[in-house]
Design a protein around this motif. Structure first.
Motif, short mmCIF file in Angstrom:
data_model
loop_
_atom_site.label_atom_id
_atom_site.label_comp_id
_atom_site.label_asym_id
_atom_site.label_seq_id
_atom_site.Cartn_x
_atom_site.Cartn_y
_atom_site.Cartn_z
N GLU A 297 0.59 9.87 0.25
CA GLU A 297 0.79 9.57 -0.67
C GLU A 297 2.02 8.59 -0.41
O GLU A 297 2.76 8.50 0.21
CB GLU A 297 0.78 9.51 -1.87
CG GLU A 297 -0.64 10.86 -1.94
CD GLU A 297 0.38 11.81 -2.54
OE1 GLU A 297 -0.61 12.86 -3.45
OE2 GLU A 297 1.30 12.70 -1.93
N SER A 298 1.87 7.26 -1.06
CA SER A 298 2.87 6.14 -1.00
C SER A 298 2.97 5.34 -1.92
O SER A 298 2.17 5.20 -2.47
CB SER A 298 3.06 5.34 0.76
OG SER A 298 2.50 4.70 0.30
N GLY A 299 4.25 4.72 -2.33
CA GLY A 299 4.20 3.64 -3.19
C GLY A 299 4.51 3.84 -4.52
O GLY A 299 4.86 2.93 -4.99
N GLY A 300 5.03 4.38 -4.87
CA GLY A 300 6.31 5.34 -5.87
C GLY A 300 7.53 4.84 -5.83
O GLY A 300 7.72 4.09 -4.76
N GLY A 301 8.15 4.98 -7.06
CA GLY A 301 9.16 4.62 -7.67
C GLY A 301 9.61 4.17 -8.35
O GLY A 301 8.77 4.28 -9.66
N LEU A 302 11.02 3.19 -9.19
CA LEU A 302 11.49 2.82 -10.59
C LEU A 302 10.58 1.01 -10.77
O LEU A 302 10.74 0.50 -10.00
CB LEU A 302 12.94 3.32 -10.25
CG LEU A 302 13.19 2.75 -11.40
CD1 LEU A 302 13.15 3.60 -12.86
CD2 LEU A 302 15.08 2.84 -11.15
N VAL A 303 10.81 1.79 -11.72
CA VAL A 303 9.68 -0.25 -12.48
C VAL A 303 9.49 -0.01 -13.88
O VAL A 303 9.69 0.58 -14.64
CB VAL A 303 7.83 -0.19 -11.79
CG1 VAL A 303 7.18 0.77 -12.65
CG2 VAL A 303 8.16 -1.62 -12.06
N GLN A 304 10.21 -0.96 -13.96
CA GLN A 304 10.17 -1.25 -15.67
C GLN A 304 9.61 -1.89 -16.20
O GLN A 304 8.17 -1.73 -15.69
CB GLN A 304 11.33 -2.77 -15.45
CG GLN A 304 12.67 -3.30 -15.25
CD GLN A 304 13.67 -4.67 -15.62
OE1 GLN A 304 12.82 -5.78 -16.30
NE2 GLN A 304 15.17 -4.29 -15.77
N PRO A 305 9.71 -1.08 -18.15
CA PRO A 305 7.83 -1.35 -18.44
C PRO A 305 7.26 -3.02 -18.42
O PRO A 305 8.03 -3.94 -18.40
CB PRO A 305 8.84 -1.39 -20.37
CG PRO A 305 10.12 0.09 -19.98
CD PRO A 305 10.51 -0.86 -18.20
N GLY A 306 6.45 -2.69 -18.35
CA GLY A 306 5.93 -4.36 -17.82
C GLY A 306 5.51 -4.60 -16.75
O GLY A 306 4.69 -5.31 -16.24
N GLY A 307 5.90 -3.51 -15.41
CA GLY A 307 6.64 -4.35 -14.33
C GLY A 307 4.77 -3.69 -13.37
O GLY A 307 3.64 -2.55 -14.16
N SER A 308 4.80 -3.58 -11.73
CA SER A 308 3.18 -2.56 -11.88
C SER A 308 3.71 -2.15 -10.57
O SER A 308 5.28 -2.71 -9.80
CB SER A 308 3.01 -4.23 -10.87
OG SER A 308 2.43 -5.33 -12.22
N LEU A 309 3.02 -1.33 -9.65
CA LEU A 309 3.41 -0.68 -8.68
C LEU A 309 1.58 -0.61 -7.70
O LEU A 309 1.11 -0.65 -8.66
CB LEU A 309 4.16 0.40 -8.98
CG LEU A 309 5.54 0.93 -8.61
CD1 LEU A 309 5.88 2.62 -9.39
CD2 LEU A 309 5.90 0.65 -8.06
N ARG A 310 1.41 -0.49 -6.41
CA ARG A 310 0.34 -0.09 -6.09
C ARG A 310 1.12 1.50 -4.94
O ARG A 310 1.45 1.04 -4.08
CB ARG A 310 0.10 -0.94 -5.34
CG ARG A 310 -1.30 -0.55 -4.44
CD ARG A 310 -1.34 -1.96 -3.31
NE ARG A 310 -2.71 -1.93 -2.84
CZ ARG A 310 -3.33 -2.16 -1.89
NH1 ARG A 310 -2.83 -1.94 -1.05
NH2 ARG A 310 -4.49 -2.51 -1.82
N LEU A 311 -0.25 2.45 -5.71
CA LEU A 311 -0.20 3.68 -4.92
C LEU A 311 -1.53 3.91 -4.26
O LEU A 311 -2.36 2.79 -3.95
CB LEU A 311 -0.67 4.75 -5.51
CG LEU A 311 1.03 5.02 -6.97
CD1 LEU A 311 0.60 5.96 -7.64
CD2 LEU A 311 1.82 4.85 -6.37
N SER A 312 -0.56 4.21 -2.98
CA SER A 312 -1.52 4.71 -1.22
C SER A 312 -2.33 5.66 -0.91
O SER A 312 -1.04 6.68 -1.05
CB SER A 312 -1.58 3.32 -0.35
OG SER A 312 -1.38 2.09 -0.62
N CYS A 313 -2.85 6.30 -0.80
CA CYS A 313 -3.29 7.71 -0.21
C CYS A 313 -3.94 7.84 0.77
O CYS A 313 -5.44 7.70 0.66
CB CYS A 313 -3.42 8.41 -1.03
SG CYS A 313 -4.41 10.24 -0.56
N THR A 314 -3.62 8.01 1.86
CA THR A 314 -4.57 7.88 2.86
C THR A 314 -4.63 9.65 3.73
O THR A 314 -4.02 10.38 3.51
CB THR A 314 -3.58 7.58 4.71
OG1 THR A 314 -3.38 5.66 4.36
CG2 THR A 314 -5.01 7.33 5.72
N ALA A 315 -6.48 9.90 4.20
CA ALA A 315 -6.56 11.01 4.31
C ALA A 315 -7.17 11.19 6.00
O ALA A 315 -7.08 10.14 6.30
CB ALA A 315 -7.97 11.23 3.41
#
Length: 114
Positions: free
Chosen positions: A6-24
């Motif tokens: 997995e990748s793409g996690g982190g710290l974000v402010q409320p209302g923000g966006s993130l995109r997680l990825s997971c490769t098998a």
């Protein structure tokens, strides 16, 4: 041996966006379902969303309309686009692939805080 990264996690402010990825990688049956779960501190792991190899997707009520799951079958990758994030979305997010057997990733931390 099947591995999920997995990748793409982190710290974000409320209302923000993130995109997680997971490769098998590894020996995965082509008919499979890929999904995301999360576990907040002191709580049990909960299902967030999943998607079949024919792109049928389902969502938990708490994230419906804010999160979008998608996949790239050629890359054995599943994505989770998370918008309008809330502090209660803070958790370790895990991806899972089910092809008759279940395989889990190591998890990626998502923290929503101002």
């Amino acid at each position: 041996q099947v591995q999920l990264v997995e990748s793409g996690g982190g710290l974000v402010q409320p209302g923000g966006s993130l995109r997680l990825s997971c490769t098998a990688s590894g020996n995965i049956f082509s008919m499979n379902t890929m999904g995301w779960y999360r576990q907040a501190p002191g709580k049990e792991r909960e299902w967030v969303a999943d998607i079949t190899n024919s792109n049928y997707s389902k969502y938990a009520f708490s994230v419906k309309g804010r999160f979008t799951i998608s996949r790239d079958n050629a890359k054995n990758t599943v994505y989770l686009q998370m918008n309008s994030l809330k502090p209660e979305d803070t958790a370790v997010y895990y991806c899972k692939i089910y092809d008759g057997n279940s395989y889990w990733g190591q998890g990626t931390q998502v923290t929503v805080s101002s």
